[in-house]
Design an enzyme around this catalytic site. Sequence first.
Site, PDB file in Angstrom:
ATOM      1  N   PHE A  20     -15.768  -7.230  33.388  1.00 34.21           N
ATOM      2  CA  PHE A  20     -17.176  -7.552  33.645  1.00 34.21           C
ATOM      3  C   PHE A  20     -18.100  -6.634  32.854  1.00 34.21           C
ATOM      4  CE2 PHE A  20     -20.630  -6.474  36.926  1.00 34.21           C
ATOM      5  CZ  PHE A  20     -21.544  -7.375  36.390  1.00 34.21           C
ATOM      6  N   PRO A  62      -0.356   8.282  24.885  1.00 31.75           N
ATOM      7  CA  PRO A  62      -1.493   8.767  24.087  1.00 31.75           C
ATOM      8  C   PRO A  62      -1.346   8.471  22.597  1.00 31.75           C
ATOM      9  CG  PRO A  62      -0.902  10.401  25.732  1.00 31.75           C
ATOM     10  CD  PRO A  62       0.150   9.322  25.800  1.00 31.75           C
ATOM     11  N   ASN A  96      -7.764   5.127  37.012  1.00 31.71           N
ATOM     12  CA  ASN A  96      -9.054   5.816  36.945  1.00 31.71           C
ATOM     13  C   ASN A  96      -8.951   7.309  36.645  1.00 31.71           C
ATOM     14  OD1 ASN A  96     -10.161   3.340  37.694  1.00 31.71           O
ATOM     15  ND2 ASN A  96     -10.186   3.854  39.868  1.00 31.71           N
ATOM     16  N   TYR A 140     -11.163   5.220  45.679  1.00 31.20           N
ATOM     17  CA  TYR A 140     -11.829   4.864  44.439  1.00 31.20           C
ATOM     18  C   TYR A 140     -12.726   6.005  43.951  1.00 31.20           C
ATOM     19  CZ  TYR A 140     -15.024   2.625  41.161  1.00 31.20           C
ATOM     20  OH  TYR A 140     -15.774   2.336  40.060  1.00 31.20           O
ATOM     21  N   LYS A 144     -12.134   8.235  40.506  1.00 34.56           N
ATOM     22  CA  LYS A 144     -13.139   8.246  39.441  1.00 34.56           C
ATOM     23  C   LYS A 144     -13.628   9.670  39.173  1.00 34.56           C
ATOM     24  CE  LYS A 144     -14.748   5.241  37.507  1.00 34.56           C
ATOM     25  NZ  LYS A 144     -14.356   4.618  36.202  1.00 34.56           N
TER      26      LYS A 144
END
Length: 313
Positions: A20, A62, A96, A140, A144
Amino acid sequence: MTLRRPDGGRAVLVLGASGFVGGHVCGAFERAGWRVAGVARTRPATATAYEIHELDLVRAEPARIAQLIRDHRADVVVNAAGAVWGVSADEMDLCNRDLVQRLVAAGPPRLIQLGSVHEYGPAPRTGITESTPTAPVTPYGRSKLAGARALLDSGADGLVLRVSNVSGPGTSPLSLLGMVAGHLAGGSTEPLRLAPLLAHRDFLDVRDVADAVVAAAASEATGLVVNIGGGEATSVRDLVARLVELSGRDTRIVEAPVAGGRPPEAEWQRMDIVLAGTLLGWRPRRTLDESLRDLLSSAVRAAAPTMSASAHR
């Protein structure tokens, strides 16, 4: 304010490009004259004017990420990837927190990390500044925050943009506003049953978020957190009522506690966005009404194929 100009074809690599926010970020960079490439687990449903590399970033080493950065000759990497809904706490940590650690290890020239207002947790009514203590209360928010610290503690060139609640065209149907818009667009005559809408939150249109990311990528600022929000605390109940009003439908809203449900993470949010204006020359340009109208329009378009198919059965 000193800006890095995109003249001469500066290049950006956007992670989570089919999501989104990531999709809007890609479009904003393209309109600003950057060379754009995206990375996503799956390609978007519609064709894009820029290249999308299919890669499961959660499991990519990585070295593989570093190779993509070199192949695209990226001046800036934007991390719009991550997990919000429908996954476990462990999966949130992978998406995250761990992903940002591997991004830093890949050595991007500059990294813009999209963080979240939920990194702060419950906030004072005086407003959330960048110096407000972080005390997230959900998996969450904690994941983050760990991702933000992975960048800030590394000393790498980059910024963390802590973004408020996002609305606008393409909002996920798993979010509150996206779910409400989907219900209204689907033509259901049933009441809309929701948990009590007690919160006041800071909302921002996704296209304003994308503009902020472009401004951050072009700036010389580094090693900082910058709040990106609407700058106002808005009643969630009023927003839902306005969505119903804009839809033109006579849909009844029923608020009832969810058995076993947790209380809201933060009952009141207002982000102080002074630093974003000073440092990046950015401020939100779209009204909430514009954002809600475009959210409804996109939900109607998304519902159209389903409704058409049902009509022909």
